[in-house]
Design a protein around this motif. Structure first.
Motif, PDB file in Angstrom:
ATOM      1  N   ALA A 143      10.166   1.838  -0.147  1.00  0.00           N
ATOM      2  CA  ALA A 143       9.560   2.882   0.685  1.00  0.00           C
ATOM      3  C   ALA A 143       9.086   2.258   1.986  1.00  0.00           C
ATOM      4  O   ALA A 143       8.575   1.138   2.002  1.00  0.00           O
ATOM      5  N   TRP A 153       3.502  -0.987  -6.972  1.00  0.00           N
ATOM      6  CA  TRP A 153       4.153  -1.278  -5.701  1.00  0.00           C
ATOM      7  C   TRP A 153       3.657  -2.602  -5.148  1.00  0.00           C
ATOM      8  O   TRP A 153       2.483  -2.932  -5.280  1.00  0.00           O
ATOM      9  N   ILE A 210      12.365   6.772   1.554  1.00  0.00           N
ATOM     10  CA  ILE A 210      12.358   6.089   0.260  1.00  0.00           C
ATOM     11  C   ILE A 210      13.783   6.093  -0.264  1.00  0.00           C
ATOM     12  O   ILE A 210      14.522   7.056  -0.065  1.00  0.00           O
ATOM     13  N   TRP A 224       4.677   7.863   5.392  1.00  0.00           N
ATOM     14  CA  TRP A 224       5.931   7.459   4.766  1.00  0.00           C
ATOM     15  C   TRP A 224       7.108   8.160   5.425  1.00  0.00           C
ATOM     16  O   TRP A 224       7.119   9.369   5.586  1.00  0.00           O
ATOM     17  N   GLN A 225       8.115   7.383   5.817  1.00  0.00           N
ATOM     18  CA  GLN A 225       9.292   7.895   6.512  1.00  0.00           C
ATOM     19  C   GLN A 225      10.515   8.000   5.624  1.00  0.00           C
ATOM     20  O   GLN A 225      11.333   8.878   5.813  1.00  0.00           O
ATOM     21  N   LYS A 267       7.156  -1.187   1.073  1.00  0.00           N
ATOM     22  CA  LYS A 267       6.726  -1.505  -0.282  1.00  0.00           C
ATOM     23  C   LYS A 267       7.903  -1.376  -1.229  1.00  0.00           C
ATOM     24  O   LYS A 267       8.792  -0.551  -1.033  1.00  0.00           O
ATOM     25  N   ALA A 307       6.934   2.930   5.731  1.00  0.00           N
ATOM     26  CA  ALA A 307       5.998   3.738   6.506  1.00  0.00           C
ATOM     27  C   ALA A 307       6.207   3.473   7.990  1.00  0.00           C
ATOM     28  O   ALA A 307       6.375   2.323   8.411  1.00  0.00           O
ATOM     29  N   ALA A 356       1.666   3.839  -4.312  1.00  0.00           N
ATOM     30  CA  ALA A 356       2.143   3.449  -2.978  1.00  0.00           C
ATOM     31  C   ALA A 356       1.068   3.612  -1.920  1.00  0.00           C
ATOM     32  O   ALA A 356       1.177   3.067  -0.838  1.00  0.00           O
TER      33      ALA A 356
END
Length: 69
Positions: free
Chosen positions: A24, A41, A13, A10-11, A32, A26, A5
């Motif tokens: 996922a 990914w 998933i 990253w916030q 992604k 960001a 990834a």
């Protein structure tokens, strides 16, 4: 497609019940998607970049979604 990834802020998933499909997001970055348990990914190009903060998946992974601030 890339092997991982990558590095990002990253916030969130989310994934299917089996973990085979993943999404996922960001913050101020990309979204992604993985169809192989996270082995590879792909960037969801049509979504562009944004302040993504939440991801969602149905139990089967047929439906994946992302939302912003």
């Amino acid at each position: 497609m890339q092997a991982d990834a990558g590095s990002a802020d990253w916030q969130s998933i989310a994934g299917s019940a089996t973990g085979s499909r993943l999404i996922a997001a960001a913050y101020n970055g990309t979204v992604k998607i993985s169809n192989d348990y996270g082995a590879t990914w792909t960037i969801a190009l049509s979504l562009g970049t944004g302040p993504w903060v939440k991801t969602y998946s149905s139990a089967t992974g047929q439906y994946l979604a992302v939302s912003g601030e």
